[in-house]
Enzyme design. Structure first.
Site, PDB file in Angstrom:
ATOM      1  N   ARG A  24     -29.623  95.287   9.047  1.00 14.59           N
ATOM      2  CA  ARG A  24     -29.473  94.775  10.423  1.00 14.59           C
ATOM      3  C   ARG A  24     -30.689  93.921  10.766  1.00 14.59           C
ATOM      4  NH1 ARG A  24     -28.741  99.521  14.465  1.00 14.59           N
ATOM      5  NH2 ARG A  24     -26.652  99.666  13.593  1.00 14.59           N
TER       6      ARG A  24
ATOM      7  N   ARG B  73     -35.369  99.113  19.880  1.00 13.96           N
ATOM      8  CA  ARG B  73     -34.456  98.305  19.054  1.00 13.96           C
ATOM      9  C   ARG B  73     -34.358  96.862  19.557  1.00 13.96           C
ATOM     10  NH1 ARG B  73     -30.600 101.520  16.396  1.00 13.96           N
ATOM     11  NH2 ARG B  73     -31.570 103.451  15.745  1.00 13.96           N
TER      12      ARG B  73
ATOM     13  N   LYS C 232     -34.004 106.695  18.928  1.00 15.67           N
ATOM     14  CA  LYS C 232     -33.891 105.257  19.185  1.00 15.67           C
ATOM     15  C   LYS C 232     -34.085 104.944  20.674  1.00 15.67           C
ATOM     16  CE  LYS C 232     -29.518 105.314  17.610  1.00 15.67           C
ATOM     17  NZ  LYS C 232     -28.087 105.060  17.370  1.00 15.67           N
TER      18      LYS C 232
ATOM     19  N   LYS D 247     -33.411 101.665  23.614  1.00 12.15           N
ATOM     20  CA  LYS D 247     -32.740 100.367  23.757  1.00 12.15           C
ATOM     21  C   LYS D 247     -33.017  99.712  25.109  1.00 12.15           C
ATOM     22  CE  LYS D 247     -29.116 101.623  20.544  1.00 12.15           C
ATOM     23  NZ  LYS D 247     -27.677 101.841  20.317  1.00 12.15           N
TER      24      LYS D 247
ATOM     25  N   CYS E 185     -16.032  99.062  17.084  1.00  8.49           N
ATOM     26  CA  CYS E 185     -17.199  99.267  16.214  1.00  8.49           C
ATOM     27  C   CYS E 185     -16.773  99.128  14.754  1.00  8.49           C
ATOM     28  CB  CYS E 185     -17.790 100.644  16.463  1.00  8.49           C
ATOM     29  SG  CYS E 185     -16.770 101.954  15.761  1.00  8.49           S
TER      30      CYS E 185
ATOM     31  N   CYS F  25     -19.132 102.900   7.722  1.00  7.83           N
ATOM     32  CA  CYS F  25     -19.888 103.825   8.566  1.00  7.83           C
ATOM     33  C   CYS F  25     -19.678 105.272   8.124  1.00  7.83           C
ATOM     34  CB  CYS F  25     -19.488 103.672  10.031  1.00  7.83           C
ATOM     35  SG  CYS F  25     -20.400 104.843  11.047  1.00  7.83           S
TER      36      CYS F  25
ATOM     37  N   CYS G  74     -15.855 107.112  16.295  1.00  4.81           N
ATOM     38  CA  CYS G  74     -16.395 108.446  16.581  1.00  4.81           C
ATOM     39  C   CYS G  74     -17.066 108.382  17.954  1.00  4.81           C
ATOM     40  CB  CYS G  74     -17.394 108.868  15.485  1.00  4.81           C
ATOM     41  SG  CYS G  74     -19.064 108.236  15.723  1.00  4.81           S
TER      42      CYS G  74
ATOM     43  N   CYS H   7     -20.624 103.098  19.636  1.00  9.60           N
ATOM     44  CA  CYS H   7     -21.263 101.832  19.247  1.00  9.60           C
ATOM     45  C   CYS H   7     -20.601 100.605  19.878  1.00  9.60           C
ATOM     46  CB  CYS H   7     -21.286 101.711  17.732  1.00  9.60           C
ATOM     47  SG  CYS H   7     -22.259 103.024  16.978  1.00  9.60           S
TER      48      CYS H   7
END
Ligand code: SRM
Ligand code: SF4
Length: 572
Positions: A81, A150, A216, A218, A437, A443, A482, A486
């Site tokens: 990424r 991020r 994480k 954001k 996603c 994934c 899931c 995302c």
């Protein structure tokens, strides 16, 4: 600078905390294991560190069973990424990413929901070359994943180009200034020599410290009336306040996030709350201090509850605000008024300032690929070869060919036509408002399909929309494989979360402008059941809606979904 009243949760540190602690500032044994040719994979501990370098070890799940039968190791490959604040890439960088995906990847590029490129299918032996070539193009993958700040998102709305340019500069500055300071990335991937005597003390990471963040983090910056970045889904959101065409500052919103775990009510999507206003020159200070609050009080014991939204809920919004102001040494101003209209993209050609043009195109599922009958990747490559402006990857997985000069517009329009690139009009408004996603096959957390399935489901929903005269009705529809969220499913007016192969929980009632979460409508539905529900709901929407009423508002007014007290609690 730890407050005596506020406390971090007690409990033994999670396994990841120990891995980070022992990692010597994110080095671990990555350099050595990447050279090992016996396995195409890497050990789990190194994979945890790998994330901080912008990559995950994955395996092709389509091949998993077959390889197991043949007693082969999984078809290991890496996802990479890019860190690209505000989603802005030059045409030259586009061409490099395209070339790398052909050379080392799976011949596609994924434009992500956080405005950047992902490549899939890179083999271990090609990782270093790929990262080096990305860096040579003046991009990098540092901190694109991992327990750090991020990729910083910002509004890509071309209607307000001067403001966009200014806000973009802020997103870039935040992204750069909040980077980890360790040289691990440069040593492992770019062959930088470790300088003898580098202090292995907290000095190396003045803001993060040796353990980095509990999870994480954001940041996104919105420019009203567009909430394309879904500002309330961010750990830290900034809402640009523009007065008389000038950026005067930002409202500050804290504590958003989308992820949850099925059946665990201690985890939930949450919208951030606006706590005040700061001037542009105070932006970095606010971001840094918010991050240090999460560093000091976030849950380092239970990773499922480690995001900042849980820290805010545990400590209390007012206490976090007070702590922030103590750390800043000054008070935030009262939040200013703002108004959002939508969280989607606006398609087609638009003239911006200084005579420049911008073309927003629809990229289904954010996947840039050459289909048999639609040469999307080739078309964009040909455009990149002649384009002198920029590309802006949007937070809805779409693409803006930005800053096109009047002289170039004809040539680019011809290429758009030649390759049949979509300005959105070719599709129903529902499809244009869709996001999915990645999910299967790459994934590792996917419980069901998303990117590969949503387009087919929309084919069928479109029939119902057409029968009811709703083809031009924008309804945001989002699917994730899931509950991690995302594609920010909880902010889709229709949302699907994968539960098992072919089974989804269905959510309704999010606001069109991204200011209210959806709620569960039905559980564990297969395709026929989904369509059957929509065959009841959509005709009612067509007949009973009030003028201008969005679908998400309608399902609440019609009593199909109960609005929550403050519009934020997903589980209530
Ligand atoms: Fe995500 C994990 C893909 C945006 C919440 N996400 C993953 C991983 C890396 C799976 C993993 O951990 O093994 C996925 C890689 C799939 C693949 O094969 O590529 C993945 N996330 C994506 C992308 C590519 C989805 C897309 O189709 O565009 C997005 C990349 C964004 C980027 O460029 O940085 C992506 N992920 C998001 C968002 C949306 C956003 O940030 O605006 C969210 C919800 C917002 C949030 O963070 O609260 C999101 N991803 C998660 C979570 C749940 C985190 C949590 O709070 O519990 C995970 C799992 C985790 O972290 O443990 C996750
Ligand atoms: Fe994977 Fe789940 Fe994220 Fe989809 S929502 S990419 S399935 S982690």
């Amino acid at each position: 600078m730890v407050n005596n009243i506020l406390k971090a949760p007690e409990g033994p540190p999670s396994d990841v905390e120990e891995i980070k602690e022992k990692s010597d500032y994110l080095r671990g044994t990555l350099k050595e294991v990447m050279l090992d040719r016996i396995s195409a994979g890497i050990p789990d501990d190194d994979n945890r560190l790998m994330k901080h370098h912008g990559s995950y070890l994955q395996d092709d799940r389509d091949l998993r069973n077959e390889r197991q039968k043949q007693k082969l190791e999984p078809a290991y490959q890496f996802m990479l990424r890019v860190r690209m604040p505000g989603g802005v890439s030059t045409p030259a960088q586009w061409l490099v990413m395209d070339e790398l995906s052909q050379k080392y990847g799976n011949h596609t590029l994924k434009l992500t929901t956080r405005e950047t490129f992902q490549m899939h299918g890179i083999l271990k032996w090609n990782m270093k070359k790929t990262i080096q070539e990305i860096n040579a193009a003046l991009l990098d993958t540092i901190a694109a994943c991992g327990d750090v700040n991020r990729n910083v998102m910002c509004a890509s709305n071309p209607y307000q180009s001067e403001i966009h340019a200014e806000v973009y500069e802020w997103s870039k500055k935040l992204s750069d200034d909040l980077l980890p300071r360790t040289r691990a990335y440069h040593e492992i991937w770019l062959d930088e020599e470790r300088v003898a005597g580098t202090p292995e003390t907290e000095e190396t990471e003045p803001m993060y410290g040796p353990l980095y963040l509990p999870r994480k983090f954001k940041i996104g910056i919105a420019v009203p009336p567009s909430n394309d970045v879904d500002v309330f889904s961010q750990d830290l959101g900034f809402i640009a306040i523009v007065e008389e065409g000038k950026l005067i500052g930002f409202n500050v919103a804290i504590g958003g996030g989308m992820g949850m775990t099925h059946g665990d009510t201690a985890t939930y999507p949450q919208l951030s709350k606006v706590i005040g206003f700061c001037k542009p020159e105070q932006l970095y200070d606010v971001a840094e201090k918010v991050i240090t609050i999460q560093r000091d009080y976030g849950n380092r014991s239970v990773r499922k509850n480690a995001r900042f939204k849980y820290t805010v809920d545990r400590l209390g919004l007012e206490n976090v605000k007070t702590e922030l102001e103590n750390r800043l040494g000054w008070r935030l101003d009262e939040a200013k008024a703002y108004h959002f209209d939508h969280n989607g993209d606006r398609y087609g050609w638009v003239k911006g300032v200084k005579g420049k043009w911008h073309f927003t195109m629809f990229i289904e599922g954010g996947r840039v690929i050459d289909y048999e009958d639609y040469k999307l990747m080739t078309g964009l490559r040909e455009i990149a070869k002649v384009h002198t402006g920029d590309f802006r990857l949007t937070s809805n997985q779409n693409l803006i060919i930005g800053n096109v000069t009047s002289q170039k517009k004809k040539q680019i329009s011809e290429l758009i036509e030649q390759y049949g690139l979509s300005d959105g009009r070719q599709h129903s408004a529902l499809r244009r408002s869709s996001m999915a996603c990645v999910a299967l096959p790459t994934c590792g957390l996917a419980m069901a399909e998303a990117e590969r399935y949503l387009p087919k489901l929309i084919d069928k929903i479109e029939e119902i929309m057409d029968e009811n005269g709703l083809r031009d009705e924008e309804i945001t529809i989002r699917m994730t494989g899931c509950p991690n969220g995302c594609a920010r499913h909880a902010l889709g007016e229709i949302g699907f979360i994968g539960k098992a192969p072919g089974k989804y929980n269905m959510y309704l009632g999010a606001a069109f402008d991204g200011s209210r979460l959806s709620k569960m409508y039905r559980e564990n539905l297969g395709e026929e059941e989904i369509l059957s529900e929509l065959r009841t709901i959509l005709p009612r929407y067509a007949k009973e809606r009030e003028e201008g009423e969005h679908f998400g508002d309608f399902v609440i007014r019609a009593g199909m979904i109960k609005a929550t007290t403050d519009g934020t609690n997903f589980h209530e």
